[in-house]
Design a protein around this motif. Sequence first.
Motif, short mmCIF file in Angstrom:
data_model
loop_
_atom_site.label_atom_id
_atom_site.label_comp_id
_atom_site.label_asym_id
_atom_site.label_seq_id
_atom_site.Cartn_x
_atom_site.Cartn_y
_atom_site.Cartn_z
N ASP A 198 10.86 6.50 2.61
CA ASP A 198 10.68 5.88 1.46
C ASP A 198 9.15 5.42 1.55
OD1 ASP A 198 10.33 3.26 2.78
OD2 ASP A 198 12.39 2.40 2.22
N SER A 199 8.71 4.90 0.74
CA SER A 199 7.21 4.33 0.51
C SER A 199 6.80 3.07 0.86
CB SER A 199 6.90 4.79 -1.02
OG SER A 199 7.51 3.69 -1.85
N HIS A 200 7.72 2.27 1.67
CA HIS A 200 7.32 0.86 1.92
C HIS A 200 6.48 1.01 3.25
CE1 HIS A 200 7.41 -3.04 3.13
NE2 HIS A 200 8.16 -2.84 4.00
N THR A 201 5.17 0.62 3.06
CA THR A 201 4.31 0.86 4.41
C THR A 201 3.41 -0.36 4.35
OG1 THR A 201 2.46 2.32 3.04
CG2 THR A 201 4.49 3.58 4.42
N HIS A 202 3.69 -1.41 3.56
CA HIS A 202 2.93 -2.63 3.57
C HIS A 202 1.33 -2.17 2.84
CE1 HIS A 202 5.66 -5.63 4.98
NE2 HIS A 202 5.98 -4.79 5.85
N GLY A 203 1.39 -1.40 2.01
CA GLY A 203 -0.18 -0.93 1.37
C GLY A 203 -0.59 -0.02 2.19
N VAL A 250 10.43 8.77 -1.82
CA VAL A 250 11.04 8.03 -2.71
C VAL A 250 10.44 6.58 -2.64
CG1 VAL A 250 13.58 9.10 -2.69
CG2 VAL A 250 13.13 7.20 -1.33
N LEU A 251 10.53 5.94 -3.84
CA LEU A 251 10.09 4.64 -3.96
C LEU A 251 10.84 3.67 -3.16
CD1 LEU A 251 8.25 2.35 -4.94
CD2 LEU A 251 9.89 2.43 -7.16
N GLY A 252 10.22 3.02 -2.28
CA GLY A 252 10.94 1.86 -1.67
C GLY A 252 10.10 0.62 -1.43
N SER A 253 10.39 -0.57 -1.97
CA SER A 253 9.56 -1.76 -2.23
C SER A 253 9.82 -2.78 -1.13
CB SER A 253 9.84 -2.44 -3.60
OG SER A 253 11.12 -3.05 -3.64
N ASP A 254 11.10 -2.80 -0.66
CA ASP A 254 11.32 -4.10 0.26
C ASP A 254 11.38 -5.31 -0.34
OD1 ASP A 254 12.29 -4.72 2.95
OD2 ASP A 254 10.39 -5.41 3.44
N TYR A 255 11.87 -5.30 -1.81
CA TYR A 255 11.85 -6.41 -2.44
C TYR A 255 13.24 -7.16 -1.77
CZ TYR A 255 12.92 -9.23 -6.65
OH TYR A 255 12.79 -10.39 -7.56
N PRO A 256 13.19 -8.59 -1.83
CA PRO A 256 11.91 -9.36 -2.18
C PRO A 256 11.09 -9.87 -1.32
CG PRO A 256 14.06 -10.70 -1.67
CD PRO A 256 14.31 -9.37 -1.32
N PHE A 257 11.09 -9.36 -0.31
CA PHE A 257 9.95 -9.37 0.49
C PHE A 257 8.64 -9.16 -0.05
CE2 PHE A 257 13.49 -8.96 3.56
CZ PHE A 257 13.48 -10.29 4.33
N VAL A 258 8.49 -8.18 -0.89
CA VAL A 258 7.47 -7.66 -1.66
C VAL A 258 7.79 -7.92 -3.17
CG1 VAL A 258 6.13 -5.71 -2.13
CG2 VAL A 258 6.85 -5.93 0.22
N ARG A 259 7.20 -8.77 -3.82
CA ARG A 259 7.53 -9.01 -5.06
C ARG A 259 6.17 -9.62 -5.87
NH1 ARG A 259 9.10 -13.20 -1.55
NH2 ARG A 259 8.08 -15.20 -1.69
N ASP A 260 6.31 -9.97 -7.06
CA ASP A 260 5.07 -10.31 -7.90
C ASP A 260 3.98 -9.18 -7.83
OD1 ASP A 260 6.53 -12.59 -8.43
OD2 ASP A 260 5.76 -13.62 -6.50
N ALA A 261 2.83 -9.61 -7.56
CA ALA A 261 1.76 -8.68 -7.71
C ALA A 261 1.63 -7.62 -6.44
CB ALA A 261 0.16 -9.47 -7.56
N HIS A 262 2.36 -7.96 -5.40
CA HIS A 262 2.31 -6.94 -4.23
C HIS A 262 3.54 -5.97 -4.87
CE1 HIS A 262 0.10 -9.61 -1.58
NE2 HIS A 262 1.02 -10.50 -1.98
N LEU A 263 4.44 -6.22 -5.50
CA LEU A 263 5.37 -5.13 -5.92
C LEU A 263 4.73 -4.26 -6.90
CD1 LEU A 263 8.28 -4.36 -5.96
CD2 LEU A 263 8.68 -5.80 -7.92
#
Length: 283
Positions: A234-239, A257-270
Amino acid sequence: MTTTDWHAHLWPHAYLDLLEAHGQGPLPQRGVPQGGDGPAMLSLRLRQMDACGIDRQVLNAATLYPALPSPEDEARAARLANESLAAATGAHPDRFAFLGLLPLSGVAESLRELGHLMDRLGALGVVLPASWHGAPALDPRYTPLYEALDERRATVLYHPTGRHAGPSLSDPSVLAWSVGAIAEQTTVVLDWLQAGMSYHHPRIRPIVARAGGACFLLDPDTVRGVAASTLCFDSHTHGGTAALGLAVHHAGPDRLVLGSDYPFVRDAHLRTAVRGFREATGR
């Protein structure tokens, strides 16, 4: 093309209550905004997904694996978590799916719960920790479980647990997720290769969170082994765009694949996370 976020957390309130009633806590997940399963929280989640172009989220309750006095207690807790996740998914079946939890202290209990969550509740698979009670997620005692996952063509998301990263002058809680989590995910990849999992269980779809940790920085033979395996990332690498670039270069964009770690990553960071995934993969 449908955009699916494969790494999104939801912690059902009833599940949190049960864990705390059995002495597992305090649970910091209670304080994470937008992480609950109430109707208002789900509506807010959907609005954020719409704003970022996410068509579907695959929900999971990691890292809250049940750690209770007996396998039977853990089985009851996992059942509650999975039925609560199924209920949240069922409220918006076109927008949500889920990966279930297992009572990993007992293999027999895990097999029973796997049948329930996939065959009856419609889960896509499970979310597993990199290790549990000192044993790796790929410990041979879990072979019957992997056989059942293979039979069901399950998706397995390997998620770090935030183990201590070792002695340091830095804050251990920071190291656990900035360094320890990377080590956990790298270890999962190496264990997968060592056990020949892609050969023995080719129908499992394994997704390693955080772009596989540091696996693409290892020796060339290992990197080639990763590329030849069935592992996805997944793509969650904190940017961290460099990590995404390595994964795409060695494994190909179709294995990311897309991985966001939502809701730790949300709003503009998402929005930034989704944009970074699209730029890296061309999707």
